[in-house]
Design a protein around this motif. Structure first.
Motif, PDB file in Angstrom:
ATOM      1  N   THR A 160       0.835  -1.198   0.000  1.00  0.00           N
ATOM      2  CA  THR A 160       0.000   0.000   0.000  1.00  0.00           C
ATOM      3  C   THR A 160       0.870   1.248   0.000  1.00  0.00           C
ATOM      4  O   THR A 160       0.627   2.199  -0.749  1.00  0.00           O
ATOM      5  N   HIS A 161       1.900   1.236   0.820  1.00  0.00           N
ATOM      6  CA  HIS A 161       2.824   2.372   0.878  1.00  0.00           C
ATOM      7  C   HIS A 161       3.500   2.595  -0.468  1.00  0.00           C
ATOM      8  O   HIS A 161       3.771   3.742  -0.861  1.00  0.00           O
ATOM      9  N   ALA A 162       3.747   1.511  -1.200  1.00  0.00           N
ATOM     10  CA  ALA A 162       4.411   1.599  -2.505  1.00  0.00           C
ATOM     11  C   ALA A 162       3.454   2.014  -3.621  1.00  0.00           C
ATOM     12  O   ALA A 162       3.865   2.160  -4.769  1.00  0.00           O
ATOM     13  N   GLY A 163       2.172   2.186  -3.286  1.00  0.00           N
ATOM     14  CA  GLY A 163       1.211   2.634  -4.288  1.00  0.00           C
ATOM     15  C   GLY A 163       0.451   1.528  -4.980  1.00  0.00           C
ATOM     16  O   GLY A 163      -0.262   1.778  -5.955  1.00  0.00           O
ATOM     17  N   GLU A 164       0.588   0.297  -4.490  1.00  0.00           N
ATOM     18  CA  GLU A 164      -0.119  -0.821  -5.100  1.00  0.00           C
ATOM     19  C   GLU A 164      -1.519  -0.965  -4.501  1.00  0.00           C
ATOM     20  O   GLU A 164      -1.784  -0.491  -3.399  1.00  0.00           O
ATOM     21  N   THR A 165      -2.399  -1.616  -5.249  1.00  0.00           N
ATOM     22  CA  THR A 165      -3.736  -1.930  -4.757  1.00  0.00           C
ATOM     23  C   THR A 165      -3.738  -3.366  -4.250  1.00  0.00           C
ATOM     24  O   THR A 165      -3.352  -4.282  -4.971  1.00  0.00           O
ATOM     25  N   VAL A 166      -4.150  -3.550  -3.000  1.00  0.00           N
ATOM     26  CA  VAL A 166      -4.129  -4.866  -2.363  1.00  0.00           C
ATOM     27  C   VAL A 166      -5.558  -5.275  -2.025  1.00  0.00           C
ATOM     28  O   VAL A 166      -6.270  -4.547  -1.335  1.00  0.00           O
ATOM     29  N   LEU A 167      -5.971  -6.444  -2.506  1.00  0.00           N
ATOM     30  CA  LEU A 167      -7.323  -6.933  -2.231  1.00  0.00           C
ATOM     31  C   LEU A 167      -7.273  -8.367  -1.727  1.00  0.00           C
ATOM     32  O   LEU A 167      -6.611  -9.217  -2.328  1.00  0.00           O
ATOM     33  N   ALA A 168      -7.973  -8.638  -0.624  1.00  0.00           N
ATOM     34  CA  ALA A 168      -8.142 -10.019  -0.183  1.00  0.00           C
ATOM     35  C   ALA A 168      -8.909 -10.772  -1.265  1.00  0.00           C
ATOM     36  O   ALA A 168      -9.729 -10.184  -1.972  1.00  0.00           O
ATOM     37  N   PRO A 169      -8.655 -12.078  -1.443  1.00  0.00           N
ATOM     38  CA  PRO A 169      -9.341 -12.832  -2.498  1.00  0.00           C
ATOM     39  C   PRO A 169     -10.860 -12.685  -2.471  1.00  0.00           C
ATOM     40  O   PRO A 169     -11.486 -12.459  -3.511  1.00  0.00           O
ATOM     41  N   SER A 170     -11.464 -12.785  -1.290  1.00  0.00           N
ATOM     42  CA  SER A 170     -12.926 -12.666  -1.228  1.00  0.00           C
ATOM     43  C   SER A 170     -13.369 -11.247  -1.558  1.00  0.00           C
ATOM     44  O   SER A 170     -14.425 -11.034  -2.168  1.00  0.00           O
ATOM     45  N   ALA A 171     -12.553 -10.258  -1.183  1.00  0.00           N
ATOM     46  CA  ALA A 171     -12.880  -8.869  -1.498  1.00  0.00           C
ATOM     47  C   ALA A 171     -12.783  -8.622  -2.997  1.00  0.00           C
ATOM     48  O   ALA A 171     -13.602  -7.901  -3.579  1.00  0.00           O
ATOM     49  N   ALA A 172     -11.781  -9.235  -3.636  1.00  0.00           N
ATOM     50  CA  ALA A 172     -11.639  -9.095  -5.088  1.00  0.00           C
ATOM     51  C   ALA A 172     -12.841  -9.702  -5.801  1.00  0.00           C
ATOM     52  O   ALA A 172     -13.364  -9.139  -6.769  1.00  0.00           O
ATOM     53  N   GLY A 173     -13.292 -10.858  -5.313  1.00  0.00           N
ATOM     54  CA  GLY A 173     -14.465 -11.490  -5.903  1.00  0.00           C
ATOM     55  C   GLY A 173     -15.710 -10.652  -5.725  1.00  0.00           C
ATOM     56  O   GLY A 173     -16.514 -10.491  -6.654  1.00  0.00           O
ATOM     57  N   ARG A 174     -15.876 -10.097  -4.538  1.00  0.00           N
ATOM     58  CA  ARG A 174     -17.028  -9.235  -4.268  1.00  0.00           C
ATOM     59  C   ARG A 174     -16.992  -8.000  -5.163  1.00  0.00           C
ATOM     60  O   ARG A 174     -18.004  -7.583  -5.721  1.00  0.00           O
ATOM     61  N   LEU A 175     -15.805  -7.416  -5.312  1.00  0.00           N
ATOM     62  CA  LEU A 175     -15.670  -6.220  -6.141  1.00  0.00           C
ATOM     63  C   LEU A 175     -16.006  -6.528  -7.597  1.00  0.00           C
ATOM     64  O   LEU A 175     -16.696  -5.758  -8.267  1.00  0.00           O
TER      65      LEU A 175
END
Length: 204
Positions: A115-130
């Motif tokens: 996150t500090h490096a500017g990347e987007t981080v999503l938990a697997p279930s969160a990615a699926g929900r999104l």
């Protein structure tokens, strides 16, 4: 220089656990703790953290409202919550990532650094929900702006660089990338670029 971290959660036992887990990392420093969204916004202005670890369901100002207040002010926000039901509102408000509280400490530490490096981080279930939340009849077909953002990312641009090139906000770039991820059924920018080349989207 140590990565400065602010923890926002209304449960003291959770804050204590996070402070113990992340404060022990050699490259991190927990500079403050907040028990609600309003306090998180105030402390972020005072303490200048690099990353705010934000719960969503807190009394008073909730996490999504706090993320909206913090968007564009400096710190990146990594959501750490119990449920994966608020992914889209959190990301559209300006969050950089979304993890669940069952994430192992080492995964959480990696996510904070990313996150500090500017990347987007999503938990697997969160990615699926999104992906489900963003799914449209035109799924798979990128808009002109989404394609512009993806081309810049493929060329090595950061979110900030893409925003400057297109004269839009960094939050807008992030939202366009989230739409790209959902339409291409991927979870991160590297996979999005690879999938776009595989489909021939970036080959012309």
């Amino acid at each position: 220089m140590l990565l400065r971290l602010l923890i926002a959660d209304d449960h003291p036992i959770v804050r204590d656990g996070l402070r113990s887990a992340l404060g022990g990392e050699p490259d991190m420093e927990v500079v403050g703790e907040a028990s609600d969204g309003a306090q998180a916004v105030r402390l972020a202005a005072e303490l200048r953290p690099n990353v705010v670890l934000m719960d969503l369901r807190m009394p008073g100002m909730d996490g999504v409202s706090a993320i909206r207040e913090l968007s564009g002010t400096g710190p990146r926000v990594l959501v750490l919550t119990t449920f994966d039901t608020d992914v889209l509102p959190a990301m559209e408000a300006g969050a950089s990532g979304y993890l669940l509280k069952d994430a192992p400490p080492e995964e959480l530490a990696r996510a904070v650094r990313a996150t500090h490096a500017g990347e987007t981080v999503l938990a697997p279930s969160a990615a699926g929900r999104l992906a489900n939340d963003l799914r449209r009849p035109t799924r798979g077909k990128l808009s002109k702006r989404e394609l512009e953002v993806l081309r810049l990312v493929a060329g090595g641009a950061t979110n900030k660089g893409a925003a400057a090139a297109l004269f839009i906000s960094e939050a807008s770039v992030k939202t366009h990338l989230l739409h790209v991820y959902a339409k291409l059924d991927v979870r991160d920018r590297a996979s999005a670029v690879a999938e776009a080349y595989r489909r021939g989207i970036l080959n012309d």
